[in-house]
Design an enzyme around this catalytic site. Structure first.
Site, short mmCIF file in Angstrom:
data_model
loop_
_atom_site.label_atom_id
_atom_site.label_comp_id
_atom_site.label_asym_id
_atom_site.label_seq_id
_atom_site.Cartn_x
_atom_site.Cartn_y
_atom_site.Cartn_z
CE1 TYR A 157 10.94 29.04 7.47
CE2 TYR A 157 11.14 26.67 7.20
CZ TYR A 157 10.83 27.91 6.69
OH TYR A 157 10.41 28.04 5.39
CE LYS B 156 -0.34 -0.01 5.05
NZ LYS B 156 -1.23 -0.17 6.22
#
Length: 287
Positions: free
Chosen positions: A257, A38
């Site tokens: 950041y 998947k």
């Protein structure tokens, strides 16, 4: 197609095949293996890795959604493909026409699939999903499961459940519940080619839970999450990149950041690499 950037994922198909062989050796010749591919084969490329899984004995290719199943069906027209998740009734025609094995979770869904298959002169192969306590998909109602198994448009090939892996006691209770339901249905005349509950962790932790099919996902790709037992699988994926730029910093200068990392001394060298969250690198890793 040529990679037009420096960051690439490499998949070692030899290691992937080796992992499948080790799982098969661990489980023995009487246990079928359904590798779960998947989410585009856990990011490795479902269509690309499928031939190796097939070559190394996959009884089924397991996916989560109809979209994933149809992509594989286009590439591999005859190979058994199994949808572990729920498919809405309005898409039943796609399942039937493509000959994909579908999980059925309640009578209403099973009846809709049966009717769709009969309208096309076919029978659809399905596996009954038993809810043994995980409470995600399936039912524990024995009479409902029996009615599902008796629908004329369905070939009920298998029956399965999924462990919550909350504790050994809970796992044993779930397994015993599935066994009891299977025993009840078989006493009523049902027969199942495949019975399965074990995922990657359970097939290593609980040899007695393997029944006659297992559904390894992460284990196929070399990730180990079990708490006991051992299997020498190895990662088959690597990420490679190149440094884009190098900066030389003074003590206390920040990077990124919020300046969550700061240079510990003058002359600290840091490199920028072209990889980020769109490549699967979690944003919270910056913390």
């Amino acid at each position: 197609m040529e990679a037009l950037r420096d960051t690439i994922v490499k998949v070692d198909l030899k290691e992937l095949g080796r992992n499948m062989d080790l799982i098969a050796e661990l489980c023995g010749p009487n246990v079928a293996i359904m590798p779960v591919i998947k989410a585009n084969g856990y990011g490795l490329g479902a269509v690309g890795i499928a031939p190796t899984l097939i070559e190394h004995g996959a009884a089924y290719l397991g996916v989560a959604t109809l979209t994933e199943a149809l992509e594989l069906r286009k590439a591999y027209p005859e190979y058994p493909i199994f949808i572990l998740g729920y498919t809405p009734d309005r898409f039943n025609e796609y399942v039937v026409e493509a000959g994909i094995t579908q999980t059925v979770v309640n009578f209403d869904q099973a009846k809709a699939l049966s009717d769709c298959a009969l309208s096309k002169g076919k029978k659809l192969t399905v596996h009954l999903k038993v809810d043994t306590g995980f409470h995600r998909l399936g039912t524990s109602d024995r009479e409902e499961l029996l009615k599902m198994a008796q629908l004329p448009g369905l070939l009920v090939e298998g029956i399965f459940s999924h462990l919550a892996l909350a504790s050994e006691e809970e796992d044993i209770a779930q397994f015993e519940m599935l066994e009891a339901i299977i025993e009840y249905l078989e006493a009523k005349g049902c027969s199942f080619r495949y019975k399965h509950i074990a995922d990657s962790i359970a097939l290593v932790n609980y040899p007695g839970f393997r029944m006659n099919m297992v559904r390894p996902g992460a284990l196929v790709y070399g990730l180990k999450g079990y708490r006991r037992g051992f299997i020498d699988v190895r990662p088959c994926m690597s990420v490679e990149t190149r440094i884009s730029q190098i900066h030389t910093l003074s003590e206390g200068e920040g990077v990124g950041y919020d300046f969550l990392w700061k240079a510990p001394k003058d002359g600290t060298r840091v490199g920028a690499v072209p990889i980020g969250y769109a490549d699967g690198y979690p944003r919270n890793m910056r913390d």
